[in-house]
Design an enzyme around this catalytic site. Structure first.
Site, mmCIF file in Angstrom:
data_model
loop_
_atom_site.group_PDB
_atom_site.id
_atom_site.type_symbol
_atom_site.label_atom_id
_atom_site.label_comp_id
_atom_site.label_asym_id
_atom_site.label_seq_id
_atom_site.Cartn_x
_atom_site.Cartn_y
_atom_site.Cartn_z
ATOM 1 N N GLU A 1 -5.604 -12.307 -14.346
ATOM 2 C CA GLU A 1 -6.033 -12.086 -12.970
ATOM 3 C C GLU A 1 -7.483 -11.642 -12.996
ATOM 4 O OE1 GLU A 1 -3.370 -9.061 -11.557
ATOM 5 O OE2 GLU A 1 -4.598 -7.429 -12.345
ATOM 6 N N ASN B 1 6.243 0.288 -9.835
ATOM 7 C CA ASN B 1 6.939 0.980 -10.912
ATOM 8 C C ASN B 1 8.243 1.523 -10.353
ATOM 9 O OD1 ASN B 1 3.741 1.970 -11.868
ATOM 10 N ND2 ASN B 1 5.030 0.701 -13.151
ATOM 11 N N GLU C 1 1.574 0.245 -6.687
ATOM 12 C CA GLU C 1 0.214 0.398 -7.196
ATOM 13 C C GLU C 1 -0.675 -0.697 -6.631
ATOM 14 O OE1 GLU C 1 0.152 0.745 -11.432
ATOM 15 O OE2 GLU C 1 1.235 2.653 -11.394
ATOM 16 N N GLU D 1 1.486 -3.875 -8.835
ATOM 17 C CA GLU D 1 2.844 -3.836 -9.356
ATOM 18 C C GLU D 1 3.598 -2.699 -8.697
ATOM 19 O OE1 GLU D 1 3.305 -2.338 -13.437
ATOM 20 O OE2 GLU D 1 1.158 -1.924 -13.416
ATOM 21 N N LYS E 1 5.679 -8.927 -13.403
ATOM 22 C CA LYS E 1 4.564 -8.784 -12.469
ATOM 23 C C LYS E 1 4.269 -10.089 -11.746
ATOM 24 C CE LYS E 1 2.215 -4.986 -14.887
ATOM 25 N NZ LYS E 1 3.178 -4.794 -15.959
ATOM 26 N N ARG F 1 10.501 3.619 -10.943
ATOM 27 C CA ARG F 1 10.873 4.861 -11.641
ATOM 28 C C ARG F 1 9.972 5.971 -11.151
ATOM 29 N NH1 ARG F 1 6.356 5.245 -14.690
ATOM 30 N NH2 ARG F 1 5.449 3.352 -15.561
ATOM 31 N N HIS G 1 -6.843 1.288 -20.047
ATOM 32 C CA HIS G 1 -5.912 0.973 -18.957
ATOM 33 C C HIS G 1 -4.781 1.984 -18.848
ATOM 34 C CE1 HIS G 1 -8.182 -2.726 -18.986
ATOM 35 N NE2 HIS G 1 -7.789 -2.977 -20.212
#
Length: 648
Positions: free
Chosen positions: A189, A279, A264, A277, A116, A281, A224
């Site tokens: 962050e 993903n 995202e 980030e 990330k 997939r 999360h």
């Protein structure tokens, strides 16, 4: 052309990929651990290869074993699903090196997005807004979010609100990340407690076309991890939506992306968004995008992997609204404690779509009779509803969940229904702290309706009486059946919230007489169904019993009960200071030592179950006089872990 596809995964995503394969005429190969030997995805595949062992590290995370399985089974392609090795660049390269087709993005794209921190630097250089990492957080930065650099799914993530707790939370996040992803790299962050989690579905081919196939809101999360997702994301100004799509496409082009992926973003209250980030997939929540777009995303993944171009320069327009609810084996009222045991039944009541059609769809990775173990994620199934508008989709999904017959371990079904019907959700006042903010409304005991539990207990008792007597046709209680007035029937049940319900009733020539149910009339009772009339209202209850567990499905919701002995067993009492394992799992670490003075609620040790860490806390103030748990120890439900001696 792909002729035989191995899915390097398990559960509902393996079954989902197999459905598309069957539609396309592609043979399928499954892999499985020992606990999954008879799992639905194994039974549905044309061939299956055993991965010896139970732990993911020994099975689904063994790239060498999976590549070997593909070669032995004659597969010519590998689909990674999501989770496990789906975002592992070395695994993707190993598949290609073995001469197999990799159904995913290039290994280089996976690698660059695998960290990330590195991904954020690359996205910033490409002009995509990012939420920068904090090298040394200060008071002004609080609260901050500690995140694992190499993975997601809520593991290796901690919200830190004071600088004093930062060192311990960093250490805990590193340990969890190392175990889950093989890397202990973490970063901090800024944490936006009222931010929204919005993402864009991407599809890219090897011919230069990149699609932004709409957006999704995934803000309703616990620990999360997503719980409810929907497409499109509600309430976005068109300029913000267009900006999100453009940023996602820029991210894909910056790394030469192909295949399906998701960008995202965290959306602040002021409308500004930041890249979180990518993903690399397929996402768990992809069905909502399929429902509004009419696309089969898995089919498009396979086509791209075969070198085909996307069917047009832009994706088809979206229509209607889709909402997905993740059904987890866990208890929200007990700090999301995971639940294990036998799943006796999981089915929707009434017609539903099995695939990408509109209406109600069930994507399920488990089957009746299957044992839900602590080895894997707690998700049992996903229920997805499509309707012409958002309010109609929410209503349809809530009703489908209410009517579903779910018999087995505790689930979050009640919370899902209440969330979908909550005024704040219907008004699209969404943010990642939604479930915490409305916890009192969403996780109320008895589903917020004690009368419902009381009616369910009465129905369970009458069904039990019918099963024991079986004197009428099909086991019905015969008209006029009665006990002596001096000997009422007594049944005791424990509800899911731990409270006990005692049912006292008589069936006389004048009808049903039940304590706490004045005016209730028995219309009919069999071992499987009880019909009661209260005043002018007639209600039917379906009753199923599995051992001492009783499941009552009624028009006002479902209730799970545990039948108790008529008289409590004095020998079953437990020392009030004894701390028992609330679930099967593995002891990760201890946080106290024998002789320590502890306070109620203080963490004493941590258990890992269903891929998440769970705190086990002191039951009361006192001194820790016994600690039987050791790191790495496997414990069963009810194992004595520790004893806290309380002041006399």
């Amino acid at each position: 052309m792909i002729t035989n596809l191995l899915v390097a995964n398990r559960g509902e995503i393996a079954r989902r990929v197999f459905r598309t394969c069957r539609a396309l005429g592609i043979a399928t190969t499954a892999v499985h651990s020992d606990p999954d030997a008879d799992a639905p995805h194994v039974r549905e595949a044309d061939a299956a290869v055993r991965l010896p062992g139970a732990a993911p590290a020994d099975t689904y995370l063994r790239a060498d074993l999976i590549v070997r399985a593909a070669l032995e089974a004659g597969a010519d392609a590998v689909h990674p699903g999501y989770g496990f090795l789906s975002e592992n660049a070395e695994f993707a390269q190993a598949v290609l090196d073995a001469g197999l087709v990799w159904v995913g993005p290039p290994p280089a794209a996976i690698a660059v997005m695998g960290s990330k921190t590195a991904a954020k630097r690359l996205m910033a250089a490409a002009g995509v807004p990012v939420l920068g990492a904090l090298e040394a957080p200060t008071e002004a930065d609080l609260p901050v979010l500690v995140k694992a650099a190499a993975g997601g799914g809520g593991r290796g993530m901690r919200v830190v609100r004071t600088l004093a707790e930062l060192p311990d939370q960093l250490a805990a996040a590193r340990a969890e990340a190392a175990k889950a992803f093989g890397s202990d790299e973490v970063f901090c962050e800024r944490y936006l407690p009222t931010g929204r989690h919005v993402e864009v579905q991407l599809l890219a081919d090897a011919h230069g076309t990149v699609w932004a196939v709409g957006d999704r809101d995934c803000s309703l999360q616990r620990r999360h991890q997503k719980v409810i997702e929907e497409a499109p994301a509600p309430g976005l100004p068109e300029a913000v939506r267009a900006g999100l799509h453009a940023a996602a496409v820029s991210a894909a082009r910056a790394i030469g992306y192909t295949g399906a992926g998701t960008a995202e973003f965290l959306l602040a209250e002021d409308g500004r968004f930041h890249f979180l980030e990518m993903n690399t997939r397929l996402q768990v929540e992809h069905p909502v995008t399929e429902a509004v777009s009419g696309l089969d995303l898995v089919a498009l993944q396979l086509a791209v992997a075969e070198g085909e171009p996307l069917p047009g320069p832009v994706p088809p327009p979206s229509t209607g609204w889709a909402i997905e609810a993740r059904l987890y084996a866990e208890d929200p009222a007990k700090d999301w404690q995971p639940a294990t045991g036998t799943l006796h039944r999981l089915e929707l009541d009434g017609p539903h779509q099995e695939f990408t059609g509109r209406g109600v769809r069930l994507d399920c990775g488990v089957a009746a009779g299957q044992e839900i173990t602590p080895h894997y994620d707690a998700m049992l199934a996903k229920v997805i509803a499509w309707a012409p508008n958002r309010a109609a989709a929410a209503r349809l999904l809530a009703d489908a969940l209410v009517r579903a017959r779910i018999h087995g371990p505790a689930t979050n079904r009640e919370l899902l229904v209440r969330a979908l019907r909550h005024p704040a959700f219907l008004a699209a006042r969404l943010h990642t702290g939604f479930l915490t903010e409305h916890a009192d409304d969403l996780a109320a005991p008895d589903g917020g309706d004690p009368a419902r539990t009381a009616r369910a207990a009465l129905a369970a008792a009458l069904a039990d009486a019918a099963a024991r007597r079986r004197t009428g046709p099909h086991g019905a209680l015969p008209p006029g059946w009665r006990n002596l007035p001096s000997q009422p029937q007594l049944k005791r049940y424990r509800a899911e919230d731990g409270t006990e319900r005692e049912v006292r009733y008589r069936l006389t020539r004048d009808g049903l007489r039940a304590d706490g149910h004045p005016g209730t009339e028995l219309v009919d009772a069999t071992p499987e169904q009880v019909v009661l009339r209260e005043g002018a209202v007639r209600r039917g209850y379906r009753v199923a019993r599995h051992g001492d567990r009783v499941f009552v499905d009624g028009p006002d919701g479902a209730t799970a009960l545990t039948a108790l002995p008529r008289f409590p067993d004095p020998a079953a009492r437990t020392d009030p200071g004894a701390l028992l394992a609330p679930m099967p799992g593995t002891v990760v670490r201890t946080a106290a030592a024998v002789g320590d003075t502890v306070t109620a609620g203080q963490p004493l040790l941590f258990l890992e179950a269903m891929k998440m860490e769970h705190r086990v806390t002191a039951p009361a103030d006192g001194v820790l006089v016994e600690l039987r748990a050791t790191p790495g120890q496997q414990v069963e439900l009810g194992t004595l872990l520790a004893v806290v001696q309380t002041p006399a």
